[in-house]
Write an enzyme that holds these catalytic residues in place. Structure first.
Site, PDB file in Angstrom:
ATOM      1  CE  LYS A 141      -3.806  -2.334   2.423  1.00 45.41           C
ATOM      2  NZ  LYS A 141      -4.755  -2.248   3.572  1.00 45.41           N
ATOM      3  CE1 TYR A 186      -9.165  -2.790   0.591  1.00 47.78           C
ATOM      4  CE2 TYR A 186      -8.591  -0.681  -0.383  1.00 47.78           C
ATOM      5  CZ  TYR A 186      -8.241  -1.817   0.324  1.00 47.78           C
ATOM      6  OH  TYR A 186      -6.939  -1.961   0.773  1.00 47.78           O
ATOM      7  CG  PHE A 198     -13.198   1.363   7.607  1.00 53.23           C
ATOM      8  CD1 PHE A 198     -12.693   0.720   6.483  1.00 53.23           C
ATOM      9  CD2 PHE A 198     -13.842   0.592   8.574  1.00 53.23           C
ATOM     10  CE1 PHE A 198     -12.825  -0.645   6.317  1.00 53.23           C
ATOM     11  CE2 PHE A 198     -13.975  -0.792   8.409  1.00 53.23           C
ATOM     12  CZ  PHE A 198     -13.460  -1.408   7.272  1.00 53.23           C
ATOM     13  NE  ARG A 205      -6.038 -12.507   4.680  1.00 55.29           N
ATOM     14  CZ  ARG A 205      -6.746 -11.383   4.811  1.00 55.29           C
ATOM     15  NH1 ARG A 205      -6.708 -10.450   3.846  1.00 55.29           N
ATOM     16  NH2 ARG A 205      -7.486 -11.163   5.871  1.00 55.29           N
ATOM     17  CB  THR A 209      -7.096  -6.731   9.649  1.00 58.57           C
ATOM     18  OG1 THR A 209      -7.491  -7.834   8.834  1.00 58.57           O
ATOM     19  CG2 THR A 209      -7.536  -5.425   9.015  1.00 58.57           C
ATOM     20  NE  ARG A 259      -2.113  -6.082   6.971  1.00 57.40           N
ATOM     21  CZ  ARG A 259      -3.248  -6.628   6.562  1.00 57.40           C
ATOM     22  NH1 ARG A 259      -3.792  -7.645   7.213  1.00 57.40           N
ATOM     23  NH2 ARG A 259      -3.860  -6.154   5.487  1.00 57.40           N
ATOM     24  CG  ASN A 316      -3.468  -2.703   7.046  1.00 60.99           C
ATOM     25  OD1 ASN A 316      -3.367  -2.214   5.921  1.00 60.99           O
ATOM     26  ND2 ASN A 316      -4.485  -3.487   7.385  1.00 60.99           N
ATOM     27  CG  HIS A 374      -5.138  -6.086  -0.536  1.00 65.55           C
ATOM     28  ND1 HIS A 374      -6.349  -6.130   0.116  1.00 65.55           N
ATOM     29  CD2 HIS A 374      -5.246  -6.950  -1.583  1.00 65.55           C
ATOM     30  CE1 HIS A 374      -7.148  -6.979  -0.519  1.00 65.55           C
ATOM     31  NE2 HIS A 374      -6.510  -7.487  -1.559  1.00 65.55           N
ATOM     32  CD  GLU A 423      -8.696  -8.837  -3.785  1.00 70.01           C
ATOM     33  OE1 GLU A 423      -7.557  -9.296  -3.529  1.00 70.01           O
ATOM     34  OE2 GLU A 423      -9.565  -8.644  -2.909  1.00 70.01           O
TER      35      GLU A 423
HETATM   36  P1  DAT Z   1      -7.564  -7.199   5.350  1.00 75.03           P
HETATM   37  O1  DAT Z   1      -6.793  -6.092   4.685  1.00 75.03           O
HETATM   38  O2  DAT Z   1      -6.758  -7.852   6.447  1.00 75.03           O
HETATM   39  O3  DAT Z   1      -8.133  -8.194   4.383  1.00 75.03           O
HETATM   40  P2  DAT Z   1     -10.264  -6.157   5.613  1.00 75.03           P
HETATM   41  O4  DAT Z   1     -10.528  -6.724   4.259  1.00 75.03           O
HETATM   42  O5  DAT Z   1     -11.216  -6.511   6.705  1.00 75.03           O
HETATM   43  O6  DAT Z   1      -8.788  -6.528   6.121  1.00 75.03           O
HETATM   44  O7  DAT Z   1     -10.228  -4.572   5.528  1.00 75.03           O
HETATM   45  C1  DAT Z   1      -9.620  -3.945   4.421  1.00 75.03           C
HETATM   46  C2  DAT Z   1      -8.811  -2.781   4.912  1.00 75.03           C
HETATM   47  O8  DAT Z   1      -9.670  -1.823   5.515  1.00 75.03           O
HETATM   48  C3  DAT Z   1      -7.797  -3.136   6.008  1.00 75.03           C
HETATM   49  O9  DAT Z   1      -6.585  -3.609   5.463  1.00 75.03           O
HETATM   50  C4  DAT Z   1      -7.629  -1.815   6.707  1.00 75.03           C
HETATM   51  C5  DAT Z   1      -9.003  -1.179   6.611  1.00 75.03           C
HETATM   52  N1  DAT Z   1      -9.786  -1.417   7.825  1.00 75.03           N
HETATM   53  C6  DAT Z   1     -10.308  -2.593   8.229  1.00 75.03           C
HETATM   54  N2  DAT Z   1     -10.973  -2.447   9.377  1.00 75.03           N
HETATM   55  C7  DAT Z   1     -10.863  -1.138   9.721  1.00 75.03           C
HETATM   56  C8  DAT Z   1     -11.321  -0.331  10.790  1.00 75.03           C
HETATM   57  N3  DAT Z   1     -12.042  -0.868  11.781  1.00 75.03           N
HETATM   58  N4  DAT Z   1     -10.999   0.979  10.795  1.00 75.03           N
HETATM   59  C9  DAT Z   1     -10.265   1.518   9.794  1.00 75.03           C
HETATM   60  N5  DAT Z   1      -9.811   0.830   8.743  1.00 75.03           N
HETATM   61  C10 DAT Z   1     -10.096  -0.480   8.707  1.00 75.03           C
HETATM   62 MG    MG Z   2      -9.611  -7.999   2.960  1.00 80.41          MG
END
Ligand code: DAT
Ligand code: MG
Length: 148
Positions: free
Chosen positions: A9, A49, A57, A85, A91, A102, A112, A115, A126
């Protein structure tokens, strides 16, 4: 062979972590199939996304991923989706174990570092969003005989 979409990222690019991250997946034994440094458009970010579009968010997420170049990659290997992963860590970096990307480099969930696709369906989706078929390479590596 299974493939996954991984993306350093904008925070990881700015913090000079591309090399370290690529190196981890190389050393693990996975094979790089495609990679490029690129800017993500708002439309592409929203498509990528889409599963989070109702989350509070979502706007920040789209703003963040479009805030600077990302390093987009496709990696190949046995169980690469789940293993990548695990190598990424939880996350939220505060929950990510040391030794994970991370866990080693991140502090907050909003920044973080990386991705990674979370299932075969999301990997296929994706990869298709970020890469054209001709940008992906099929090649044999003799080192694979020492991995498999
Ligand atoms: P991951 O990236 O581990 O697959 P995710 O798909 O649940 O996690 O979420 C996508 C991204 O969104 C994650 O990398 C960071 C952001 N994110 C997730 N939960 C969040 C939160 N509670 N507040 C802010 N950003 C968040
Ligand atoms: Mg995800």
């Amino acid at each position: 062979m299974e493939r996954t979409y991984l993306m350093v990222k904008p925070d990881g690019v700015q913090r000079n972590l591309i090399g370290d991250i690529v190196s981890r997946f190389e050393k693990k034994g996975f094979q790089l199939v495609g990679a490029k440094l690129m800017n993500v458009s708002k439309a592409t970010a929203e498509e990528h996304y889409a599963e989070h579009k109702e989350r509070p968010f979502f706007g920040e997420l789209v703003d963040f991923i479009t805030s600077g170049p990302v390093f987009a990659m496709v990696w190949q290997g046995e169980n690469v989706i789940a293993t990548a992963r695990q190598m990424m860590g939880a996350t939220n970096p505060k929950d990510a174990l040391p030794g994970t990307i991370r866990g080693d480099f991140g502090v907050t969930v909003g920044k973080n570092i990386i991705h990674g696709s979370d299932s075969p369906e999301s990997a296929q989706r994706e990869i298709g969003i970020f890469f054209k078929e001709e940008e992906l390479t099929e090649y044999s590596k003799s080192m694979n005989d020492w991995i498999y």
